[in-house]
Design a protein around this motif. Sequence first.
Motif, PDB file in Angstrom:
ATOM      1  N   THR A  43       0.841  -1.196   0.000  1.00 18.53           N
ATOM      2  CA  THR A  43       0.000   0.000   0.000  1.00 18.53           C
ATOM      3  C   THR A  43       0.875   1.245   0.000  1.00 18.53           C
ATOM      4  N   ASP A  44       0.247   2.385  -0.325  1.00 18.81           N
ATOM      5  CA  ASP A  44       0.944   3.644  -0.087  1.00 18.81           C
ATOM      6  C   ASP A  44       0.642   4.069   1.348  1.00 18.81           C
ATOM      7  N   ASP A  45       1.133   5.222   1.753  1.00 21.80           N
ATOM      8  CA  ASP A  45       0.999   5.596   3.163  1.00 21.80           C
ATOM      9  C   ASP A  45      -0.418   6.024   3.535  1.00 21.80           C
ATOM     10  N   ASP A  46      -1.285   6.147   2.549  1.00 23.21           N
ATOM     11  CA  ASP A  46      -2.703   6.399   2.818  1.00 23.21           C
ATOM     12  C   ASP A  46      -3.502   5.105   2.780  1.00 23.21           C
ATOM     13  N   LEU A  47      -2.771   3.984   2.783  1.00 25.78           N
ATOM     14  CA  LEU A  47      -3.356   2.644   2.792  1.00 25.78           C
ATOM     15  C   LEU A  47      -4.077   2.290   1.496  1.00 25.78           C
ATOM     16  N   LYS A  48      -3.805   3.011   0.433  1.00 28.37           N
ATOM     17  CA  LYS A  48      -4.385   2.662  -0.863  1.00 28.37           C
ATOM     18  C   LYS A  48      -3.588   1.510  -1.459  1.00 28.37           C
ATOM     19  N   PRO A  49      -4.277   0.425  -1.861  1.00 27.96           N
ATOM     20  CA  PRO A  49      -3.568  -0.748  -2.393  1.00 27.96           C
ATOM     21  C   PRO A  49      -2.880  -0.444  -3.721  1.00 27.96           C
ATOM     22  N   THR A  50      -1.724  -1.066  -3.912  1.00 29.08           N
ATOM     23  CA  THR A  50      -0.965  -0.866  -5.152  1.00 29.08           C
ATOM     24  C   THR A  50      -1.202  -1.984  -6.159  1.00 29.08           C
ATOM     25  N   GLY A  51      -1.825  -3.072  -5.699  1.00 31.09           N
ATOM     26  CA  GLY A  51      -2.035  -4.217  -6.578  1.00 31.09           C
ATOM     27  C   GLY A  51      -0.925  -5.241  -6.504  1.00 31.09           C
ATOM     28  N   GLN A  52       0.187  -4.905  -5.901  1.00 28.81           N
ATOM     29  CA  GLN A  52       1.305  -5.837  -5.741  1.00 28.81           C
ATOM     30  C   GLN A  52       1.149  -6.602  -4.432  1.00 28.81           C
ATOM     31  N   THR A  53       1.422  -7.894  -4.471  1.00 24.17           N
ATOM     32  CA  THR A  53       1.278  -8.718  -3.271  1.00 24.17           C
ATOM     33  C   THR A  53       2.556  -9.495  -2.990  1.00 24.17           C
ATOM     34  N   VAL A  54       2.648  -9.975  -1.761  1.00 26.10           N
ATOM     35  CA  VAL A  54       3.763 -10.834  -1.379  1.00 26.10           C
ATOM     36  C   VAL A  54       3.227 -11.878  -0.400  1.00 26.10           C
ATOM     37  N   ARG A  55       3.736 -13.099  -0.516  1.00 18.58           N
ATOM     38  CA  ARG A  55       3.354 -14.169   0.404  1.00 18.58           C
ATOM     39  C   ARG A  55       4.547 -14.508   1.291  1.00 18.58           C
ATOM     40  N   LEU A  56       4.295 -14.567   2.594  1.00 17.33           N
ATOM     41  CA  LEU A  56       5.346 -14.905   3.547  1.00 17.33           C
ATOM     42  C   LEU A  56       5.050 -16.268   4.159  1.00 17.33           C
ATOM     43  N   THR A  57       6.029 -17.146   4.097  1.00 11.40           N
ATOM     44  CA  THR A  57       5.899 -18.436   4.759  1.00 11.40           C
ATOM     45  C   THR A  57       5.776 -18.220   6.263  1.00 11.40           C
ATOM     46  N   ALA A  58       4.841 -18.912   6.889  1.00  7.15           N
ATOM     47  CA  ALA A  58       4.626 -18.735   8.325  1.00  7.15           C
ATOM     48  C   ALA A  58       4.018 -19.992   8.931  1.00  7.15           C
ATOM     49  N   ASP A  59       4.616 -20.462  10.009  1.00  3.67           N
ATOM     50  CA  ASP A  59       3.969 -21.506  10.796  1.00  3.67           C
ATOM     51  C   ASP A  59       3.437 -20.945  12.111  1.00  3.67           C
ATOM     52  N   GLN A  60       3.743 -19.664  12.378  1.00  2.14           N
ATOM     53  CA  GLN A  60       3.220 -19.000  13.572  1.00  2.14           C
ATOM     54  C   GLN A  60       3.058 -17.508  13.254  1.00  2.14           C
ATOM     55  N   VAL A  61       1.889 -16.973  13.596  1.00  8.02           N
ATOM     56  CA  VAL A  61       1.569 -15.576  13.326  1.00  8.02           C
ATOM     57  C   VAL A  61       1.072 -14.929  14.611  1.00  8.02           C
ATOM     58  N   PHE A  62       1.614 -13.759  14.931  1.00 10.25           N
ATOM     59  CA  PHE A  62       1.172 -13.002  16.096  1.00 10.25           C
ATOM     60  C   PHE A  62       0.481 -11.721  15.636  1.00 10.25           C
ATOM     61  N   ARG A  63      -0.761 -11.538  16.082  1.00  8.16           N
ATOM     62  CA  ARG A  63      -1.508 -10.315  15.784  1.00  8.16           C
ATOM     63  C   ARG A  63      -1.164  -9.264  16.824  1.00  8.16           C
ATOM     64  N   ALA A  64      -0.758  -8.078  16.368  1.00  9.53           N
ATOM     65  CA  ALA A  64      -0.454  -6.968  17.273  1.00  9.53           C
ATOM     66  C   ALA A  64      -0.965  -5.682  16.649  1.00  9.53           C
ATOM     67  N   ILE A  65      -2.278  -5.675  16.356  1.00  9.96           N
ATOM     68  CA  ILE A  65      -2.861  -4.555  15.605  1.00  9.96           C
ATOM     69  C   ILE A  65      -3.812  -3.735  16.464  1.00  9.96           C
ATOM     70  N   GLY A  66      -3.529  -3.705  17.764  1.00  8.83           N
ATOM     71  CA  GLY A  66      -4.296  -2.827  18.638  1.00  8.83           C
ATOM     72  C   GLY A  66      -5.243  -3.575  19.539  1.00  8.83           C
ATOM     73  N   GLN A  67      -5.566  -2.919  20.658  1.00  4.24           N
ATOM     74  CA  GLN A  67      -6.476  -3.487  21.640  1.00  4.24           C
ATOM     75  C   GLN A  67      -7.696  -2.588  21.799  1.00  4.24           C
ATOM     76  N   THR A  68      -8.757  -3.162  22.352  1.00 10.23           N
ATOM     77  CA  THR A  68     -10.017  -2.442  22.462  1.00 10.23           C
ATOM     78  C   THR A  68     -10.538  -2.489  23.895  1.00 10.23           C
ATOM     79  N   LEU A  69     -11.348  -1.491  24.211  1.00  9.27           N
ATOM     80  CA  LEU A  69     -11.966  -1.401  25.531  1.00  9.27           C
ATOM     81  C   LEU A  69     -13.111  -2.389  25.634  1.00  9.27           C
ATOM     82  N   GLN A  70     -13.166  -3.089  26.770  1.00  9.24           N
ATOM     83  CA  GLN A  70     -14.260  -4.013  27.024  1.00  9.24           C
ATOM     84  C   GLN A  70     -15.031  -3.569  28.260  1.00  9.24           C
TER      85      GLN A  70
END
Length: 443
Positions: A354-381
Amino acid sequence: MPADMLAQGIQTGRLSAEQYDANFADLHAPLDDHEALVAADRCYFCHDAPCMTACPTDIDIPLFIRQIATGTSDAAAKTILTQNILGGMCARVCPTETLCEEVCVREVAEGKPVLIGQLQRYATDGLMAKGVHPFVRAETTGKRVAVVGAGPAGLACAHRLAMLGHDVTLHDARAKAGGLNEYGIAAYKSTDEFAAKEVDWLLQIGGIVMNQGVGLGSDVSLAQLKSDFDAVFLGMGLGGVNGLGLDGDDKDGITDAVDFIAELRQANDLGAMPIGRDVVVIGGGMTAVDAAVQAKLLGALNVTLVYRRSRARMNASVYEQDLAASKGVRIITNASPKAVHGNGAVREVEFEYTDDDLKPTGQTVRLTADQVFRAIGQTLQGEGLPDLEGRKIKVSGTGATSVKGIWAGGDCASGGDDLTVTAVAEGRDAAMDIHSNLMGGAS
């Protein structure tokens, strides 16, 4: 360990016991007496010190450094702790490189600041090692205050209220107090169970009753607390975690970074911590960096941190980004997760550039992964909370909420910047406002 985890490359015991010990040793060795004096001697003791302005807790930095320089480090500790009762932990985790040290006159002139954070640790550790608590509880006021959350904001609020003579009951949903200090930061930043020791030391003020395993909503209601106490402070942080919002987000091998960090912080045997061969961390804040670095230190062969914007817009400081790179973490920016691939367990994560405004460029990449950690923010409960501002509790400058008699601070409240030191300042300032209201109402 489940067979599916072993099959996909998530294993325990990737390193020797000696390697674990070395990898998770204290990130910064403490200063000895001579080093502290040399470091303190570099301070100009500025009258209008920019470092003080940059400190969220308004510590008189030139004063405490002068006190170290003149051989009165216990007095320096009291100067620090008067403003920041969790000064020991903040000395370890506070991003001084973007706060006080960034504006140090020595940094501006020479590119090498006074070691403010390490000097703060030297003073506070020295006093705590003596078992000394430098504050005395005032005569009891007869007022009762409930504090929800035993993290930095809640602890700071509780201590200040107790010191002023109020009786405080501190509720926390977890088994141990400390909040993010205990469960949410990299293990190499706080070694030797320092977070727990600091809590025990803080409680020496007296007047604070701890209720562990008591969560707001599940075990006690806000309405009940408001009825039973003269005031309530909410400092429970953010309990929810954002998902990726993609098909396959629930595949085996994908988990929340905060859970991984908490498990690691409580592990008695690092060799028993399962870690993948190819680890992908999604996010750009401190949690993402802490997860990525620790994955590498646990023995993962390839660790990649992927953030959707540029490096300049990462919430993690440049210092932390460089630390990650120095440990072998690859950082990819301007890439947003698009799909998770795998049959039952994650095998690859696909990202779109993406560009810095999060607009997609159409280019992709695949990353090999056997473990993924999500760290994209927390929310109030929570339900029945005071008015929100965005996704956090709306507060005034002193932490007052829309409901009379209820204050809030730390990560669950609006404003601030999700730092331990900021949470401490908010808890302290709310306590002073609570005290003023309680005593004004009693007069």
